[in-house]
Design a protein around this motif. Structure first.
Motif, mmCIF file in Angstrom:
data_model
loop_
_atom_site.group_PDB
_atom_site.id
_atom_site.type_symbol
_atom_site.label_atom_id
_atom_site.label_comp_id
_atom_site.label_asym_id
_atom_site.label_seq_id
_atom_site.Cartn_x
_atom_site.Cartn_y
_atom_site.Cartn_z
ATOM 1 N N THR A 146 0.197 -1.764 -12.948
ATOM 2 C CA THR A 146 -1.176 -2.172 -13.705
ATOM 3 C C THR A 146 -1.896 -2.566 -14.060
ATOM 4 N N ASN A 147 -2.623 -2.955 -13.735
ATOM 5 C CA ASN A 147 -4.259 -3.992 -13.827
ATOM 6 C C ASN A 147 -4.516 -4.337 -15.104
ATOM 7 N N VAL A 148 -3.934 -5.209 -15.668
ATOM 8 C CA VAL A 148 -4.005 -6.499 -16.448
ATOM 9 C C VAL A 148 -4.705 -7.203 -16.074
ATOM 10 N N ALA A 149 -6.062 -6.706 -15.514
ATOM 11 C CA ALA A 149 -7.128 -8.439 -15.392
ATOM 12 C C ALA A 149 -7.973 -8.239 -16.040
ATOM 13 N N GLY A 150 -7.777 -6.899 -16.870
ATOM 14 C CA GLY A 150 -9.066 -6.731 -17.305
ATOM 15 C C GLY A 150 -10.651 -6.150 -16.856
ATOM 16 N N ARG A 151 -10.516 -6.845 -15.505
ATOM 17 C CA ARG A 151 -11.628 -5.992 -14.136
ATOM 18 C C ARG A 151 -11.155 -5.644 -13.176
ATOM 19 N N GLU A 152 -12.122 -4.591 -12.048
ATOM 20 C CA GLU A 152 -11.696 -4.718 -11.545
ATOM 21 C C GLU A 152 -11.175 -5.237 -10.307
ATOM 22 N N LEU A 153 -10.021 -4.730 -10.011
ATOM 23 C CA LEU A 153 -8.394 -5.185 -8.705
ATOM 24 C C LEU A 153 -8.370 -5.308 -7.544
ATOM 25 N N LEU A 246 -8.165 -0.931 -8.106
ATOM 26 C CA LEU A 246 -7.775 -0.905 -9.011
ATOM 27 C C LEU A 246 -8.455 -0.884 -10.124
ATOM 28 N N GLU A 247 -8.863 0.126 -10.578
ATOM 29 C CA GLU A 247 -9.596 -0.130 -12.402
ATOM 30 C C GLU A 247 -8.760 -0.772 -13.122
ATOM 31 N N PRO A 248 -9.395 -1.716 -14.703
ATOM 32 C CA PRO A 248 -8.918 -1.915 -15.647
ATOM 33 C C PRO A 248 -7.356 -0.737 -15.498
ATOM 34 N N GLU A 249 -6.949 -1.578 -15.966
ATOM 35 C CA GLU A 249 -5.328 -0.691 -16.520
ATOM 36 C C GLU A 249 -5.386 0.540 -16.006
ATOM 37 N N SER A 250 -6.278 0.411 -14.960
ATOM 38 C CA SER A 250 -5.395 2.052 -13.801
ATOM 39 C C SER A 250 -3.656 1.514 -13.081
ATOM 40 N N VAL A 251 -3.694 2.572 -12.816
ATOM 41 C CA VAL A 251 -2.380 2.404 -11.730
ATOM 42 C C VAL A 251 -1.822 2.608 -10.732
ATOM 43 N N LEU A 252 -0.806 2.991 -10.466
ATOM 44 C CA LEU A 252 -0.245 2.418 -8.594
ATOM 45 C C LEU A 252 1.300 2.655 -8.225
ATOM 46 N N SER A 253 1.507 3.801 -7.985
ATOM 47 C CA SER A 253 2.700 3.340 -7.877
ATOM 48 C C SER A 253 3.630 4.132 -6.351
ATOM 49 N N ARG A 254 4.672 3.317 -5.176
ATOM 50 C CA ARG A 254 4.735 3.633 -4.462
ATOM 51 C C ARG A 254 6.546 3.333 -4.601
ATOM 52 N N ARG A 255 6.577 4.719 -3.549
ATOM 53 C CA ARG A 255 8.431 5.075 -3.622
ATOM 54 C C ARG A 255 9.067 4.818 -2.032
ATOM 55 N N VAL A 256 9.350 4.001 -1.785
ATOM 56 C CA VAL A 256 10.469 4.180 -0.772
ATOM 57 C C VAL A 256 11.794 4.129 -0.259
ATOM 58 N N ILE A 257 12.132 4.813 0.457
ATOM 59 C CA ILE A 257 13.648 5.241 0.586
ATOM 60 C C ILE A 257 13.981 3.976 2.050
ATOM 61 N N THR A 258 15.333 3.947 1.920
ATOM 62 C CA THR A 258 15.155 2.778 3.599
ATOM 63 C C THR A 258 16.937 3.590 3.291
ATOM 64 N N VAL A 259 17.578 4.092 4.105
ATOM 65 C CA VAL A 259 18.650 4.904 4.879
ATOM 66 C C VAL A 259 19.529 3.437 5.883
ATOM 67 N N ILE A 260 20.324 3.366 5.681
ATOM 68 C CA ILE A 260 20.671 2.108 6.308
ATOM 69 C C ILE A 260 22.227 2.310 6.765
ATOM 70 N N ALA A 261 22.569 2.577 8.258
ATOM 71 C CA ALA A 261 23.886 2.998 8.752
ATOM 72 C C ALA A 261 24.405 2.302 9.867
ATOM 73 N N ASP A 262 25.044 1.951 10.112
ATOM 74 C CA ASP A 262 26.144 1.770 10.772
ATOM 75 C C ASP A 262 26.017 2.572 12.061
ATOM 76 N N GLY A 263 25.915 1.823 13.637
ATOM 77 C CA GLY A 263 25.786 2.642 14.639
ATOM 78 C C GLY A 263 24.013 3.205 15.122
ATOM 79 N N ASP A 264 24.189 4.251 15.710
ATOM 80 C CA ASP A 264 22.568 4.996 16.069
ATOM 81 C C ASP A 264 22.546 6.168 15.663
ATOM 82 N N LEU A 265 22.320 6.405 15.190
ATOM 83 C CA LEU A 265 21.314 8.097 13.962
ATOM 84 C C LEU A 265 20.233 9.106 14.737
#
Length: 279
Positions: A146-153, A246-265
């Motif tokens: 969340t942009n809390v700077a009070g200006r565009e970032l 990112l405008e003042p008080e605006s929000v961005l969200s991201r989500r990454v899932i990493t699958v971690i495996a032994d061996g070769d998938l």
């Protein structure tokens, strides 16, 4: 030990990851919480911390090259017409408050501040681990800024300043520098995915595989940064040629899932994980 505060993610008897949430690091590295080591269920470490060639690479973290001229990546800043240069502009990400702390789930708030201590962003971060099979687990990493700077970032990568291919900035995973095979929904090899959006990509090293998935529509639309020359790193980029404003008080969200495996998938299994785990 580079941190004075660590939480450990566990799946049964396996300590699969350590989260340094209040690291003791020099300002030049853009201090921020990070995951390292991250391990397969068999105990193989699949992250690197502060390697000699890139000391500012901190396992798994949220690292952004430029937020309103402030460096949250660490190291040098790319200057158009000049190239990388050392500036006193490195910011930091500081822990504010825990929301959840369990062996499989961590959630806390953070403050992104300039080198002079001025707050730019507030963040809610959620990290979780879940078992998928006896030799495969998944790490989910989500963040909301969340942009809390009070200006565009404006959020920029070096590519936005003309450095071709250098679109890094956002979720970033520094892996051990080994011979590896890159496979993605868009093809095989680094060139098939670097700078492109893809639902999934996999990195197969000696005895392990990482499968990276954009876990929501916004993350799936972002381009992947993949580098196998000089170091092995994978990132989901917030901005490539154009700044993300990112405008003042605006929000961005991201989500990454990493699958971690032994061996070769096989690639078919990587695609199946994308179908099963990503929304």
């Amino acid at each position: 030990m580079t941190s004075d505060a660590v939480e450990v993610l566990r799946l049964g008897d396996h300590a699969v990851a350590e989260y340094a949430w209040r690291p003791s690091l020099p300002a030049s590295l853009a201090p921020r919480p990070y995951l390292h080591p991250v391990r397969t269920l068999a105990g193989t470490t699949v992250t690197e911390l502060m390697p000699a060639s890139h000391r500012h690479h901190l396992g798994v973290s949220v690292a952004v090259a430029e937020v309103d001229r402030h460096n949250f990546w660490g190291g040098r800043t790319f200057i158009p017409g000049h190239g990388p240069a050392w500036l006193d502009n490195q910011g930091s990400q500081q822990h504010v408050r825990w929301l959840r702390r369990t062996p499989t789930q961590l959630s806390h708030t953070l403050r992104w501040s300039t080198i002079d201590g001025d707050p730019l962003l507030s963040e809610r971060r959620e990290i979780s681990a879940r078992l998928l099979s006896p030799d495969v687990w998944a790490l989910e990493f989500g963040f909301t800024l969340t942009n809390v700077a009070g200006r565009e970032l404006p959020i920029r990568s070096p590519a936005a300043h003309g450095r071709i291919g250098a679109g890094f900035g956002g979720f970033f995973w520094r892996a051990p520098f080994v011979d590896c095979r890159i496979t993605a929904e868009t093809g095989t090899g680094t060139d098939a995915v670097h700078g492109r959006a893809a639902r999934w990509l996999s990195v197969a090293g000696p005895g392990w595989t990482l499968v990276f998935l954009g876990a929501d529509a916004a993350t799936q639309a972002d381009r992947w940064f993949v580098r196998t020359r000089d170091y092995l790193g994978v990132g989901s980029s917030l901005a490539w040629e154009q700044p993300l404003r990112l405008e003042p008080e605006s929000v961005l969200s991201r989500r990454v899932i990493t699958v971690i495996a032994d061996g070769d998938l096989p690639s078919g299994q990587a695609a199946a994980y994308a179908d099963d785990l990503a929304s």
